[in-house]
Design an enzyme around this catalytic site. Structure first.
Site, PDB file in Angstrom:
ATOM      1  N   ASP A  89       0.859  -1.090  -0.043  1.00 53.25           N
ATOM      2  CA  ASP A  89      -0.144  -0.129  -0.223  1.00 53.25           C
ATOM      3  C   ASP A  89       0.872   0.985   0.144  1.00 53.25           C
ATOM      4  O   ASP A  89       2.065   1.426   0.710  1.00 53.25           O
ATOM      5  CB  ASP A  89      -0.733  -0.062   1.197  1.00 53.25           C
ATOM      6  CG  ASP A  89      -1.920   0.939   1.308  1.00 53.25           C
ATOM      7  OD1 ASP A  89      -1.629   2.013   0.901  1.00 53.25           O
ATOM      8  OD2 ASP A  89      -3.119   0.714   1.671  1.00 53.25           O
TER       9      ASP A  89
ATOM     10  N   TYR B 230      -9.010  14.946  -7.419  1.00 50.23           N
ATOM     11  CA  TYR B 230      -7.965  14.191  -7.970  1.00 50.23           C
ATOM     12  C   TYR B 230      -6.747  15.213  -8.809  1.00 50.23           C
ATOM     13  O   TYR B 230      -5.736  15.025  -8.546  1.00 50.23           O
ATOM     14  CB  TYR B 230      -8.597  13.131  -9.343  1.00 50.23           C
ATOM     15  CG  TYR B 230      -7.687  12.537 -10.298  1.00 50.23           C
ATOM     16  CD1 TYR B 230      -6.982  11.480  -9.686  1.00 50.23           C
ATOM     17  CD2 TYR B 230      -7.722  13.010 -11.523  1.00 50.23           C
ATOM     18  CE1 TYR B 230      -6.020  11.024 -10.680  1.00 50.23           C
ATOM     19  CE2 TYR B 230      -6.885  12.650 -12.503  1.00 50.23           C
ATOM     20  CZ  TYR B 230      -5.902  11.494 -12.120  1.00 50.23           C
ATOM     21  OH  TYR B 230      -5.058  11.060 -12.806  1.00 50.23           O
TER      22      TYR B 230
END
Ligand SMILES: NC(=O)c1ccc[n+]([C@@H]2O[C@H](COP(=O)([O-])OP(=O)(O)OC[C@H]3O[C@@H](n4cnc5c(N)ncnc54)[C@H](O)[C@@H]3O)[C@@H](O)[C@H]2O)c1
Length: 273
Positions: free
Chosen positions: A61, A145
């Site tokens: 991750d 984003y």
């Protein structure tokens, strides 16, 4: 003969590829692997393809700093494609795209590695399609984003000026097998041009901290100019022009969407009167 003709075609140390299980990561893993690159692939999702000869894969991750630092140790470069790649609620973006960028840049600093950062046209999505901008034009992100990619670009600048970590920031337009609408006739980046761009971004001798627009040689691309493609020795060889008849009239019908470079993203969550 080009200035870069005498350079090696394979990096002298491994390259870490984040987002390896994603659409573009899989293309890069396959093509750079076939070119003989030693690749360390990583993603939070399993790698779905056969591993290239000199590649390894590890699930990690991006918020796990120790894992990213260990994976980057000894690498020449980090091709950083991992993270949230579309507009999402801020809470989903903050881990991979904000904390993750810190982890990637810390890992690059410790390893003495260059970063090739997959940034986005959504950092500048609120610029009008009728204007032409360059890498120094103001950021105009069109969502959370896009704003997270601005953060990534700021980390690139910070780590260059403070630590000498080099970055090639690639503001990718639309990298898909082929353009699917009229906007993509401007923004399309073929997979082959993407691969060549990433190769040059890793192999070019000195890049500092620079920006390259990720679009192929498309006649409709009149929005972007003045990047570092000559510095890294990249020229796009493909073009969307042959798709003009197929998708040239595919527009959204929304005047706000069609006015802005970011396209449909500018209208996601839009509340302006
Ligand atoms: N495809 C395009 O046209 C385009 C355009 C602009 C920018 N980009 C950027 O290029 C990169 C690759 O794009 P793509 O189309 O392959 O996207 P993608 O969504 O297919 O791939 C992104 C990968 O990141 C991984 N990921 C997500 N969260 C993670 C986490 N917390 N830890 C580790 N890995 C995680 C996902 O599992 C996925 O495999 C992205 O950074 C994207 O923002 C792509």
């Amino acid at each position: 003969m080009s200035d870069h003709a005498s350079e090696a075609t394979v990096p002298d140390r491994p390259v870490l590829l984040t987002g390896a299980s994603g659409a573009l990561g899989r293309v890069l893993a396959r093509e750079l692997g076939a070119a003989g690159w030693a690749l360390r692939l990583t993603d939070i999702a399993p790698f779905p393809d056969a591993l290239p000869a000199k590649a390894s894969f590890e699930v990690a991750d991006l918020v796990d700093r120790a894992a990213i630092e260990r994976l980057a140790d000894g690498c020449r470069a980090i091709l950083h494609l991992g993270g949230v790649s579309v507009e999402k609620p801020f809470e989903e973006i903050i881990g991979p795209n904000i904390q993750g960028l810190y982890n990637v840049y810390e890992a690059a600093r410790l390893a003495g590695a260059r970063v090739v950062f997959a940034s986005s046209n959504h950092t500048i999505g609120f610029h009008a399609r009728s204007t032409t901008i360059d890498p120094d034009s103001p950021f105009r992100p069109d969502g959370y984003y896009g704003a997270s990619k601005v953060w990534g670009e700021m980390m690139a600048r910070l780590y260059w000026h403070k630590h000498g970590v080099e970055s090639v920031i690639v503001r990718i337009g639309s990298s898909f097998p082929e353009p699917v609408d009229a906007r993509m006739l401007a923004t399309w980046l073929s997979y082959a041009d993407l691969v060549r761009l990433c190769e040059r971004a890793v192999l070019a001798p000195q890049v500092g901290c620079c920006v390259v627009w990720g679009a192929s040689n498309n006649s409709r691309m009149t929005w972007w100019e003045g990047d570092a493609r000559d510095l890294i020795g990249w020229t796009p060889l493909d073009s969307s022009d042959s798709f003009e008849a197929k998708v040239g009239d595919k527009t959204s019908g929304d005047p706000v969407v069609e006015a802005h470079q970011g396209g449909a993203y500018v209208k996601i969550g839009w509340t302006r009167a």
